[in-house]
Design a protein around this motif. Structure first.
Motif, short mmCIF file in Angstrom:
data_model
loop_
_atom_site.label_atom_id
_atom_site.label_comp_id
_atom_site.label_asym_id
_atom_site.label_seq_id
_atom_site.Cartn_x
_atom_site.Cartn_y
_atom_site.Cartn_z
N GLY A 1 27.40 60.97 16.46
CA GLY A 1 26.12 60.82 17.15
C GLY A 1 24.91 60.96 16.24
O GLY A 1 23.83 61.28 16.70
N THR B 1 24.30 54.99 19.11
CA THR B 1 25.66 54.55 19.34
C THR B 1 25.83 54.12 20.78
O THR B 1 25.22 54.69 21.68
N LEU C 1 27.77 60.46 24.11
CA LEU C 1 27.38 59.83 22.85
C LEU C 1 26.00 60.28 22.41
O LEU C 1 25.23 60.82 23.20
N SER D 1 29.56 66.50 20.40
CA SER D 1 30.68 66.15 19.54
C SER D 1 31.29 67.39 18.93
O SER D 1 32.51 67.54 18.88
#
Lengths: 347, 539
Positions: free
Chosen positions: B329, B333, B346, B352
């Protein structure tokens, strides 16, 4: 020999020059018959009263917005806090605490909005900050006239409304910190309370920089792309930094005013950002890196210089206004010199 | 043909940077009217050779080079780009060096404008003369016509399609009257297929006019289409110079990629036994698009199996670097990523990391490190911020836990053999390899399920390289860490990966086993998947 070299390198050419200048001034002052103990006492007071204002640079620089030239924003909030406290009849330590208690939430809100603005102008924070400060000072010039303060010690005596340009704090909380636990050695007066309070603020800021939020803030200032990739919100960190800087400025001006003995309104806060910026830079900070030690060393150097330069200039140039001119040249000259060090001595 | 001398003749050129030999005796001739293709992987020495040809300062600041360069049979010493220009060497850059606000004609004639005298000019000399705009325009028109480009020379460059900008660059070069040799540095990298086609036509046309052309590319179909001769470089060594008529795309691909050194390939006997369908998927990527400048990802589908090392290979600028950045990220994206059955949010590094992904960025100095901060803090900042570790909590307040941080740093310094004066040293002072190890330690401190590691050995010395690779391999083997490793060095991917996906033009062209033949990798890098090329290029 190499040890001496590393020590000199650590001190840095800029600081060395200033220290030498300071020494030559001290010698000159002694030469013209100034009392060392008086100068030392004055230097101590000025160090204490300016330390928190300089400290306000720390969160700003650490969060990556550079030196906080928008310091007047916080200063105005602090003045507002102080006026409110006087209006409500606050005296002594209670008055001081009340002033800070009122100033903090106001400066937090102002700092948040100012931080939002700085996030929109990444890369030119320092210039935008300067003009934000100028604008706020001008807006508040109208504000001081319109605000519904009633205390007769603050409003113009004849009109009965509108705040005066300087407001004496003798009857409220002037010098409360200076006099707290103050003692004398020979002719030297040590404003213990003032210095302890300012150093305590330094300790608080130091502890903050070692907290989770503080570390995240320092990381976003040092390398924003690293911070983003590590799940730190750079914008949020910058807002926190700006808020803290503004709040420290508010506390700083209350401390400054109680020591000075007067609240100065209208145009007075206009250029108040420059001295703290210069002090931080002289202490070894750059626009991207700062430590508490830079703040303390810088404030000592800068304020001592100003304190000692004035009486020396007075004696050397007794003719009327000339000493005032010299004083301006010296203080602005030091600020200018400090600003050229903004890159931290990098080439 | 004894009379025709080569436009340029490079004889046995050698160059080393700080004792590291990057060109080991390269010789090639370019005849007038010849298109000479120069092929090689990233790091094969192509750009160094070009830098020498142009007398770039980087060459002379690092001690010059060995060997001789002749033009028309005369030895020349090119000490700076200006001299290269005076000798008639022109270059079409990969990145456009154009001024967006100027018109096409102004860009073409920039700094070589025809002048018209005026009053100030007469008094103060050439610098204040007026520009002869009419001549400028007609010169520009002529150059554009030679390229067969039908565009108004009065248009500003800003807003032109990318392909046109490329042509304006070329027009600028051929407008120089004395141009003898034109170097095209991967000119088709940013062009669409039809634009590339047009460009190759223009090249042929220029060559027919007697200009020698040096064509650097990795697209083998273009080489086969346009070049007369082909020189292949690999690791600074000239592998072979071939006539186009005598070779095939497959042969070039093999020569480009092949390694003489025998590779110690990973043993994966036990993994072969696991049925392909039964393996658990750690991360599933669908239609991933990442808008990373220079490394765009244009729709990738990929499954990462639990416990494997998946390699992402391909040439620079093709998008392989964008994949890990997209998952993390750090660049805009879109698409879908499923990690452990959950859809990943995202464009949010925080989610993440929360999903158990850790990232060692290819941009070590830019993204990987906080340069002025200590080793110990560099290792622990993400863990503090995201997982609340290494902190002592006092009510709502927190303080960093110095002891814990110190012990953690000391552990990793020992484990990864980080050479430093101590955990408090600022990472700026460390060497590249040791900085890389700090980055890896930082990722490992997060205790990830999936490790994304990009260009782990870029810019670090051989010893550190093998240690970094061994570490990744060991973590995978001992702790079952799932790894997505992106690297420009195919050899190192083949060393430790279980599967290697080759990314070209922002898409996965092929997924190959590490022991697949060199030619398959070479072809995949030039955009041809193994399945489709059988027969065609082989005969």
């Amino acid at each position: 020999m190499s040890n001496v070299k590393t020590i000199l390198k650590n001190i840095g050419a800029a600081r060395l020059i200033i220290i030498l200048f300071l020494f030559s001034l001290i010698i000159a002052a002694a030469g013209v018959g100034q009392s060392m103990s008086v100068l030392a006492s004055d230097s101590l007071v000025r160090f204490g009263m300016n330390l928190v204002l300089t400290l306000a640079m720390v969160p700003a620089v650490m969060s990556g917005t550079g030196m906080n030239f928008g310091l007047p924003v916080g200063i105005l909030c602090g003045i507002l806090g102080g006026l409110t406290s006087i209006e409500l009849g606050g005296t002594g330590m209670g008055g001081l605490v009340l002033a800070i208690a009122v100033a903090l939430p106001i400066s937090a809100v102002a700092g948040y909005l100012y931080g939002r603005l700085l996030n929109m102008v990444k890369g030119s924070e320092m210039m935008i900050g300067t003009y934000v400060g100028y604008s706020m000072v001008s807006i508040m010039c109208i504000g001081w006239l319109l605000m519904p303060f009633k205390n007769p010690s603050m409003v113009w005596p004849i009109a009965g409304r509108g705040l005066r340009t300087t407001i004496s704090m003798d009857s409220s909380f002037g010098s409360v910190l200076d006099k707290l636990w103050a003692f004398q050695i020979g002719g030297l007066t040590v404003p213990t309370g003032l210095i302890l309070f300012s150093l305590f603020m330094c300790l608080l800021v130091y502890l903050f920089t070692k907290s989770k939020t503080g570390i995240a803030m320092a990381a976003s200032g040092d390398n924003p792309r690293f911070a983003e990739a590590s799940g730190i919100s750079v914008n949020r960190s910058r807002i926190i930094g700006t808020m803290l800087s503004t709040m420290l400025a508010a506390v700083g001006i209350v401390v400054y005013a109680q020591s000075f003995g007067f609240m100065q309104l209208y145009q007075a806060p206009l250029n108040m950002a420059f001295a703290p910026v210069a002090a931080a830079l002289l202490g070894g900070a750059s626009t991207s890196k700062i430590k508490i030690s830079h703040v303390i060393i810088g404030t000592i150097l800068f304020q001592s210089l100003l304190t000692i330069a004035l009486p020396v200039a007075n004696v050397l140039m007794p003719e009327g206004n000339l000493s005032e001119v010299i004083r301006l040249i010296v203080s602005n000259g030091i600020i200018l010199f400090a600003l050229t060090q903004a890159g931290g001595g990098r080439e | 043909m004894p009379d025709i001398k080569p436009v340029i003749s490079i004889k046995n050129v050698e160059k080393s940077y700080y004792g590291n030999k990057v060109l080991k005796g390269v010789s090639l001739d370019v005849m007038p009217g010849e298109i000479h293709a120069l092929c090689g992987e990233n790091g094969a020495g192509k750009s160094t050779l070009m830098n020498i040809l142009f007398g770039m300062p980087v060459i002379h600041m690092t001690g010059g080079f060995e060997g001789i360069i002749e033009m028309d049979g005369q030895e020349v010493h090119i000490l700076n780009p200006r001299q290269a220009m005076e000798h008639g060497i022109g270059m079409v850059h990969q990145e456009f060096m154009l001024i967006p606000g100027f018109t096409i004609a102004e860009n073409i004639k920039l700094n070589r404008e025809p002048l018209r005298p005026n009053l100030l000019g007469r008094l103060f000399g050439e610098k204040l003369m007026s520009l002869d705009t009419l001549t400028m325009k007609s010169d520009a028109r002529t150059a554009l016509n030679r390229l067969g480009l039908d565009v108004d020379e009065n248009l500003p460059v800003d807003g032109l399609p990318v392909g046109y900008m490329q042509f304006v660059e070329i027009a600028r070069e051929i407008d120089k009257k004395n141009i003898r040799l034109l170097v095209f540095d991967e000119p088709t990298a940013v062009l669409t297929e039809s634009e590339a086609e047009k460009l190759l036509d223009a090249m042929k046309r220029l060559a027919a006019g007697g200009v020698g052309i040096l064509f650097i590319t990795h697209r083998l179909d273009e080489v086969m289409q346009a070049a007369d001769k082909i020189t292949i470089l690999r690791d600074g060594t000239q592998i072979k110079t071939l006539n186009k008529a005598d070779t095939t795309a497959k042969e070039i691909a093999t020569l480009m990629v092949g390694r003489e050194v025998e590779m110690r390939q990973k043993e994966r006997a036990e993994q072969e036994e696991a049925p392909e369908g039964g393996r658990e998927i750690a991360m599933s990527i669908r239609n991933l698009r990442v808008d990373m400048p220079g490394e765009r990802v244009l729709g990738i589908d990929l499954d990462l199996y639990k416990g494997e090392i998946l390699g992402l290979g391909g040439l620079a600028g093709q998008g392989k670097i964008g994949v890990a950045n997209g998952i993390m990220g750090t660049y805009p994206t879109s698409g879908e990523i499923i990690v452990g059955g959950q859809e990943l949010k995202l464009n949010s590094p925080k989610s993440s990391i929360a999903a158990g992904i850790a990232f060692v960025s290819e941009d070590r100095r830019g993204v990987g490190l906080v340069p002025d901060t200590s080793i110990e803090l560099n290792m622990t900042i993400p863990a503090m911020v995201n997982q609340g570790r290494f902190l002592r909590h006092i009510g709502p307040l927190s303080q960093i836990a110095r002891q814990e941080i110190r012990e953690n740093a000391e552990k990793y310094i020992q484990e990864l053999d980080i050479r430093c004066t101590g955990p408090r040293q600022a990472v700026r002072r460390l060497s590249g390899g040791n900085q890389q190890k700090v980055c890896i330690a930082r990722a490992l401190v997060l205790a990830p399920d999936i490790l994304l590691i990009s260009e782990p050995t870029r810019g670090i010395d051989i010893g550190a390289k093998s240690l970094v690779l061994d570490t990744v391999d060991r973590l995978n083997r001992e702790q079952g860490l799932t790894v997505l490793m992106t690297s420009s060095e195919l050899a190192e991917l083949r060393l430790i990966c279980d599967r290697i996906a080759i990314v070209t033009d922002g898409k996965v062209i092929d997924i190959l086993p590490p022991d697949a033949p060199d030619a398959d990798f070479g072809l995949a890098m030039s955009g041809v998947p193994v399945g489709t090329q059988s027969g065609g290029a082989a005969d």
